[in-house]
Design a protein around this motif. Structure first.
Motif, PDB file in Angstrom:
ATOM      1  N   GLY A  73      14.969  54.367  17.398  1.00 22.03           N
ATOM      2  CA  GLY A  73      15.153  55.490  18.310  1.00 22.03           C
ATOM      3  C   GLY A  73      14.212  56.636  18.057  1.00 22.03           C
ATOM      4  N   GLY A  74      13.033  56.344  17.500  1.00 22.43           N
ATOM      5  CA  GLY A  74      12.028  57.377  17.242  1.00 22.43           C
ATOM      6  C   GLY A  74      12.129  58.053  15.892  1.00 22.43           C
ATOM      7  N   VAL A  75      13.096  57.657  15.053  1.00 19.97           N
ATOM      8  CA  VAL A  75      13.301  58.281  13.744  1.00 19.97           C
ATOM      9  C   VAL A  75      13.190  57.214  12.657  1.00 19.97           C
ATOM     10  CG1 VAL A  75      15.024  59.451  12.288  1.00 19.97           C
ATOM     11  CG2 VAL A  75      14.784  60.079  14.694  1.00 19.97           C
ATOM     12  N   LEU A  76      12.580  57.580  11.520  1.00 14.66           N
ATOM     13  CA  LEU A  76      12.549  56.671  10.378  1.00 14.66           C
ATOM     14  C   LEU A  76      13.944  56.550   9.789  1.00 14.66           C
ATOM     15  CD1 LEU A  76       9.266  57.630   8.453  1.00 14.66           C
ATOM     16  CD2 LEU A  76       9.702  55.552   9.774  1.00 14.66           C
ATOM     17  N   TRP A  77      14.427  55.304   9.648  1.00 19.25           N
ATOM     18  CA  TRP A  77      15.763  55.094   9.086  1.00 19.25           C
ATOM     19  C   TRP A  77      15.745  55.384   7.595  1.00 19.25           C
ATOM     20  CZ3 TRP A  77      20.151  55.507  11.162  1.00 19.25           C
ATOM     21  CH2 TRP A  77      21.311  54.951  10.610  1.00 19.25           C
ATOM     22  N   HIS A  78      16.782  56.029   7.110  1.00 20.29           N
ATOM     23  CA  HIS A  78      16.806  56.557   5.755  1.00 20.29           C
ATOM     24  C   HIS A  78      17.023  55.459   4.702  1.00 20.29           C
ATOM     25  CE1 HIS A  78      20.962  57.112   7.499  1.00 20.29           C
ATOM     26  NE2 HIS A  78      21.192  56.243   6.526  1.00 20.29           N
TER      27      HIS A  78
END
Length: 361
Positions: A73-78
């Protein structure tokens, strides 16, 4: 010791699930172990591992929705995904997941469309430390807790509109688990210390965690009954919260916590026990003791203290299952393998899954 994880079934409202250690008997066997009746799986025998290494019954399937270091969704997963919960979002839903890493922990949310496709993702908490424990509140916020010596509880907006706020009155200690009790209007909190305690926070006004009193569970030596005593200084400026009340009951470490039907279930991590605090009878008892094992399993714990196997993740030797949560309609189950295939304490190979199939609704 690798954790076997179990989730409560038959909840009045999906969203979060209890995760804690569970000793499992022989496959397909009926047994009575430590107060839990261990039953054969409700969905039939397991199939061979699928392409994601997940062992599931017939009719269920898995997919990977997020991987540490990859964009979703456009964010680096933590890294090191921890506790999680689902929240309704119009005709879709949001899944929030903690990140159990030092200094850069926090929490991330994924927004899903009604068909399960990812609509977007965003951070709901940043710059905090070792965020493992969490709980969804009845007023649809996410409590993200730090597992550090003077860790804080942060109340987060799962929809990403309002800024996260520290709730200092809830105490500063090494948070391991949290659960909301809407009947008694308190929040239960566990502590990951060798002599940790069980706490409850009593807000001055239910729905507002800004002010209130922090209490610690005490077990009276004469008859085994329990009482709650106020912690004088929740900020723990001069003395740790667990040392401020002499009569406080001690547990060997702390783990996940869950409230359901008048009972607060929680795990003590060092001795592998699962405890039940009966809020009506005001009694504390051990309901299960875990044993070391080499399987990473998720087990369903149902009404009447019954348990049954559901899934297993293979090929992740140093990991554990975290963050199990059902979508609001009960049709999808989310969870993470915190460290993935690599035995990596930093959790840089974490994987978050979605399970679909004939869940009862």
């Amino acid at each position: 010791m690798l954790r076997r994880t179990f989730v409560r079934t038959g909840e009045p409202a999906p969203g979060t699930a209890f995760a804690g250690p569970l000793r499992w008997g022989a496959a397909g066997a009926d047994a009575s172990r430590g107060g839990l009746a261990v039953l054969s799986g409700p969905y039939g025998p397991p199939r061979p591992p699928d392409a994601n290494g997940v062992v599931l019954p017939e009719g269920f399937s898995s997919r990977v929705v997020a991987r540490t270091g990859h964009r979703v969704g456009g964010v680096l997963w933590h890294p090191a995904p921890g506790d999680g919960a689902c929240f309704p979002d119009g005709d879709g839903w949001v899944y929030v997941s903690n990140s159990e890493i030092p200094l850069l922990g926090g929490a991330t949310a994924i927004r899903f469309r009604p068909d399960g496709s990812v609509h977007g993702a965003y951070r709901v908490l940043s710059g905090t430390d070792l965020n493992r424990a969490g709980a969804a509140t009845p007023w649809k916020t996410w409590l993200s807790c730090e597992e550090t010596a003077r860790g804080q509880v942060f109340e987060c907006d799962p929809y990403g509109v309002r800024a996260a706020m520290p709730r200092l009155a809830m105490g500063r200690f090494r948070h391991a688990g949290a659960a909301c009790d809407p009947v008694n209007r308190v929040v239960y909190l566990t502590e990951d210390e060798p002599d940790g305690c069980l706490y409850r926070f009593v807000p001055a006004c239910w729905g507002d965690l800004t002010t209130g009193r922090l209490e610690v569970l005490c077990v009276l030596p004469d008859d085994g009954s329990t009482a709650w005593r106020r912690v004088p200084n929740p900020a723990a400026l001069l003395e740790a919260t667990r040392h401020q009340v002499d009569a406080a009951h001690r547990f060997q470490g702390g783990g996940a916590c869950h409230y359901s039907a008048g009972v607060c279930l929680f795990a003590s991590g060092d001795d592998g026990r699962v405890w039940a605090y009966d809020t009506l009878r005001e009694r504390l008892e051990t309901v299960e003791t875990a044993e070391a094992g080499d399987l990473m399993e998720l087990v369903l714990a149902g009404p009447g203290r019954t348990a049954a196997p559901f899934l297993r993740v293979e090929g992740h030797p140093g990991s554990e299952i975290t963050g199990p949560a059902l979508s609001p309609d009960g049709a999808r189950l989310y969870f993470s393998s915190q460290r993935g295939r690599r035995d990596d304490a930093a959790g840089t190979d974490g994987v978050t899954y979605e399970i679909t199939g004939p869940f009862p609704r």
